[in-house]
Design an enzyme around this catalytic site. Structure first.
Site, mmCIF file in Angstrom:
data_model
loop_
_atom_site.group_PDB
_atom_site.id
_atom_site.type_symbol
_atom_site.label_atom_id
_atom_site.label_comp_id
_atom_site.label_asym_id
_atom_site.label_seq_id
_atom_site.Cartn_x
_atom_site.Cartn_y
_atom_site.Cartn_z
ATOM 1 N N TRP A 1 -36.424 -55.209 -63.648
ATOM 2 C CA TRP A 1 -36.420 -56.666 -63.447
ATOM 3 C C TRP A 1 -36.256 -57.016 -61.965
ATOM 4 O O TRP A 1 -36.901 -57.924 -61.442
ATOM 5 C CB TRP A 1 -35.268 -57.254 -64.269
ATOM 6 C CG TRP A 1 -35.010 -58.708 -64.132
ATOM 7 C CD1 TRP A 1 -35.932 -59.681 -63.880
ATOM 8 C CD2 TRP A 1 -33.746 -59.371 -64.264
ATOM 9 N NE1 TRP A 1 -35.307 -60.912 -63.849
ATOM 10 C CE2 TRP A 1 -33.965 -60.747 -64.080
ATOM 11 C CE3 TRP A 1 -32.443 -58.937 -64.549
ATOM 12 C CZ2 TRP A 1 -32.933 -61.683 -64.149
ATOM 13 C CZ3 TRP A 1 -31.423 -59.871 -64.628
ATOM 14 C CH2 TRP A 1 -31.674 -61.231 -64.428
ATOM 15 N N ARG A 2 -35.392 -56.251 -61.290
ATOM 16 C CA ARG A 2 -35.072 -56.579 -59.897
ATOM 17 C C ARG A 2 -35.884 -55.764 -58.897
ATOM 18 O O ARG A 2 -35.569 -55.762 -57.695
ATOM 19 C CB ARG A 2 -33.572 -56.337 -59.643
ATOM 20 C CG ARG A 2 -32.658 -57.168 -60.534
ATOM 21 C CD ARG A 2 -31.194 -56.813 -60.304
ATOM 22 N NE ARG A 2 -30.338 -57.307 -61.361
ATOM 23 C CZ ARG A 2 -29.760 -58.522 -61.360
ATOM 24 N NH1 ARG A 2 -29.950 -59.345 -60.362
ATOM 25 N NH2 ARG A 2 -28.993 -58.885 -62.368
ATOM 26 N N ASN B 1 -30.978 -51.355 -57.532
ATOM 27 C CA ASN B 1 -32.073 -50.885 -56.672
ATOM 28 C C ASN B 1 -31.607 -49.763 -55.757
ATOM 29 O O ASN B 1 -32.349 -49.331 -54.868
ATOM 30 C CB ASN B 1 -32.601 -52.053 -55.828
ATOM 31 C CG ASN B 1 -33.740 -52.765 -56.533
ATOM 32 O OD1 ASN B 1 -34.661 -52.114 -57.043
ATOM 33 N ND2 ASN B 1 -33.684 -54.081 -56.602
ATOM 34 N N TYR C 1 -41.574 -59.757 -65.117
ATOM 35 C CA TYR C 1 -40.667 -59.361 -64.035
ATOM 36 C C TYR C 1 -41.385 -59.478 -62.687
ATOM 37 O O TYR C 1 -42.488 -58.974 -62.512
ATOM 38 C CB TYR C 1 -40.131 -57.940 -64.244
ATOM 39 C CG TYR C 1 -39.149 -57.824 -65.401
ATOM 40 C CD1 TYR C 1 -38.619 -58.960 -66.019
ATOM 41 C CD2 TYR C 1 -38.738 -56.584 -65.875
ATOM 42 C CE1 TYR C 1 -37.717 -58.862 -67.074
ATOM 43 C CE2 TYR C 1 -37.835 -56.477 -66.931
ATOM 44 C CZ TYR C 1 -37.338 -57.626 -67.526
ATOM 45 O OH TYR C 1 -36.454 -57.520 -68.579
HETATM 46 N N1 LIG Z 1 -34.443 -58.236 -72.578
HETATM 47 C C1 LIG Z 1 -33.992 -59.179 -71.784
HETATM 48 O O1 LIG Z 1 -34.000 -60.379 -72.096
HETATM 49 C C2 LIG Z 1 -33.434 -58.780 -70.457
HETATM 50 C C3 LIG Z 1 -32.725 -59.696 -69.660
HETATM 51 C C4 LIG Z 1 -32.207 -59.258 -68.446
HETATM 52 C C5 LIG Z 1 -32.396 -57.922 -68.053
HETATM 53 N N2 LIG Z 1 -33.099 -57.057 -68.836
HETATM 54 C C6 LIG Z 1 -33.291 -55.644 -68.462
HETATM 55 O O2 LIG Z 1 -32.028 -55.105 -68.110
HETATM 56 C C7 LIG Z 1 -32.138 -54.490 -66.843
HETATM 57 C C8 LIG Z 1 -30.814 -54.478 -66.166
HETATM 58 O O3 LIG Z 1 -30.360 -55.800 -65.923
HETATM 59 P P1 LIG Z 1 -29.471 -56.070 -64.646
HETATM 60 O O4 LIG Z 1 -30.233 -55.747 -63.427
HETATM 61 O O5 LIG Z 1 -28.892 -57.420 -64.777
HETATM 62 O O6 LIG Z 1 -28.353 -54.922 -64.885
HETATM 63 P P2 LIG Z 1 -26.960 -54.575 -64.254
HETATM 64 O O7 LIG Z 1 -26.987 -53.084 -64.046
HETATM 65 O O8 LIG Z 1 -25.889 -55.160 -65.102
HETATM 66 O O9 LIG Z 1 -26.887 -55.320 -62.862
HETATM 67 C C9 LIG Z 1 -27.582 -54.887 -61.735
HETATM 68 C C10 LIG Z 1 -27.071 -55.677 -60.574
HETATM 69 O O10 LIG Z 1 -25.728 -55.308 -60.323
HETATM 70 C C11 LIG Z 1 -25.593 -54.862 -58.999
HETATM 71 N N3 LIG Z 1 -24.665 -53.713 -58.980
HETATM 72 C C12 LIG Z 1 -24.763 -52.578 -59.662
HETATM 73 N N4 LIG Z 1 -23.730 -51.746 -59.378
HETATM 74 C C13 LIG Z 1 -22.980 -52.391 -58.481
HETATM 75 C C14 LIG Z 1 -21.771 -52.074 -57.800
HETATM 76 N N5 LIG Z 1 -21.163 -50.886 -57.999
HETATM 77 N N6 LIG Z 1 -21.273 -52.986 -56.946
HETATM 78 C C15 LIG Z 1 -21.878 -54.157 -56.754
HETATM 79 N N7 LIG Z 1 -23.051 -54.533 -57.363
HETATM 80 C C16 LIG Z 1 -23.580 -53.648 -58.227
HETATM 81 C C17 LIG Z 1 -26.972 -54.419 -58.568
HETATM 82 O O11 LIG Z 1 -27.098 -54.532 -57.149
HETATM 83 P P3 LIG Z 1 -27.782 -53.325 -56.295
HETATM 84 O O12 LIG Z 1 -29.224 -53.351 -56.613
HETATM 85 O O13 LIG Z 1 -27.457 -53.718 -54.894
HETATM 86 O O14 LIG Z 1 -27.079 -52.059 -56.707
HETATM 87 C C18 LIG Z 1 -27.861 -55.403 -59.300
HETATM 88 O O15 LIG Z 1 -28.006 -56.609 -58.586
HETATM 89 C C19 LIG Z 1 -33.238 -55.279 -66.135
HETATM 90 O O16 LIG Z 1 -33.821 -54.564 -65.071
HETATM 91 C C20 LIG Z 1 -34.209 -55.468 -67.262
HETATM 92 O O17 LIG Z 1 -34.985 -54.309 -67.425
HETATM 93 C C21 LIG Z 1 -33.604 -57.469 -70.028
#
Ligand SMILES: NC(=O)c1ccc[n+]([C@@H]2O[C@H](COP(=O)([O-])OP(=O)(O)OC[C@H]3O[C@@H](n4cnc5c(N)ncnc54)[C@H](OP(=O)(O)O)[C@@H]3O)[C@@H](O)[C@H]2O)c1
Length: 301
Positions: free
Chosen positions: A21-22, A267, A55
């Site tokens: 997504w990101r 990312n 995305y």
């Molecule tokens: N089916 C649906 O409706 C739906 C909806 C939303 C998402 N999704 C799927 O779920 C996937 C994951 O969602 P998500 O990206 O929200 O997941 P997430 O893993 O909960 O969050 C990722 C975010 O958290 C940050 N992050 C991760 N570890 C960190 C840390 N230790 N300290 C600070 N920030 C941290 C990341 O930044 P950095 O990149 O800087 O590490 C990124 O911005 C998406 O890519 C998509 O494929 C599906």
């Protein structure tokens, strides 16, 4: 070797999935950077990628496809999940007056063809309906999904953000089994543990995928008072166990008997490596409840 989760007799996914997504939010949007992230996933036995037609306004599938086409042995080492049925508004769609959903045969088939082209592949491992559509004609949608599986363009189908009644309605009109439901679950979004969503799928025997398993990063937001308490609890546990906080938050999901498959979205390749460690960390019941109590803001009744 990371565990795998079987979706049907021919298809399994890795116990942790990498979401794109990101992908287009990364400062470095080169295909080389995408390959670097994919190779990091693969080195850690994470083989399954989560995409959606919307995305990056379509740019994520396209950038991923560019990476796949530049590194010829990548595609066969991965399972690709993508989603369809959300119609976004925007400059590319001047005729759309409102954001909407479309689960008609014509729309689903058109989206699948477009996703295949963008990702430069001739099959999708798992196609999910992204959101329940109030106007879904279950017979038409179910028949279309079955036909896509029979054609070989899609190896399995499932849903996302479906409630049990949406799932039952669609499944009732299908020959192939819906493989999984992708819903929001994390230490900052615990509804699924008590609202029947997890219990429903656990009884059915199909795994559940958890999107935003780190709360989309909000878990790490020190300014939010609710996150702060959770953060302290998780960081204390992480320190005691000698692991990263993300490992604790993800292993907390993995412990659940419904076979929750977290879909991580960082990312940062270093954070991918850390996240993969969560599959081997087995929290005990007391630690699980310590985190759950912090998550719901009180001790269990
Ligand atoms: N089916 C649906 O409706 C739906 C909806 C939303 C998402 N999704 C799927 O779920 C996937 C994951 O969602 P998500 O990206 O929200 O997941 P997430 O893993 O909960 O969050 C990722 C975010 O958290 C940050 N992050 C991760 N570890 C960190 C840390 N230790 N300290 C600070 N920030 C941290 C990341 O930044 P950095 O990149 O800087 O590490 C990124 O911005 C998406 O890519 C998509 O494929 C599906």
């Amino acid at each position: 070797m990371m565990d795998r989760v079987s979706l049907n007799e021919n298809l399994s996914i890795s116990r942790l999935v990498y979401g794109m997504w990101r992908l287009c939010d990364d400062n470095d949007k080169s295909y080389q950077r995408v390959i670097q992230k994919l190779e990091t996933c693969l080195e850690n036995d994470l083989t399954t990628i989560d995409q959606a037609d919307i995305y990056g306004d379509g740019g994520s599938e396209e950038l991923f496809g560019e990476a796949l086409s530049k590194s010829h042995n990548l595609r066969k080492r991965l399972e690709i999940i993508t989603k369809c049925n959300i119609k976004l508004q925007g400059a590319d769609f001047p005729d759309r007056k409102v954001k909407s959903y479309d689960t008609s045969a014509k729309y689903i088939i058109g989206t699948v063809e477009s996703s295949l082209l963008k990702m430069k592949t001739d099959y999708i491992d798992l196609l999910l309906l992204h959101r329940p559509d109030p106007l879904m004609d279950h017979n038409e949608t179910g028949f279309t999904l079955d036909k896509l599986v029979d054609s070989g363009k899609v190896r399995a189908v499932g849903a996302s953000n479906f409630k049990p009644w949406d799932w039952n309605l669609l499944q009732s009109a299908m020959k192939h089994r819906l493989a999984t439901n992708q819903i929001e679950i994390s230490v900052v979004c615990t509804d699924a543990f008590t609202n029947g969503d997890l219990a429903f799928h656990q009884k059915q025997g199909n795994p559940v995928m958890a999107w935003s398993p780190l709360g989309g990063g909000s878990l790490f937001n020190q300014n939010d008072p609710k996150s702060k308490r959770l953060l302290i609890t998780i960081s204390d546990i992480a320190e005691t166990l000698g692991v990263d906080m993300s490992v604790v938050a993800l292993s907390w999901l993995v412990l659940h008997p419904a076979r929750i498959v977290p879909v991580i979205g960082t990312n940062n390749p270093e954070r991918i490596i850390e996240a993969c460690k969560s599959i081997d960390l087995k929290l005990n019941r007391e630690l699980w409840f310590e985190i759950y109590s912090a998550a719901i803001g009180k001790e269990v009744p």
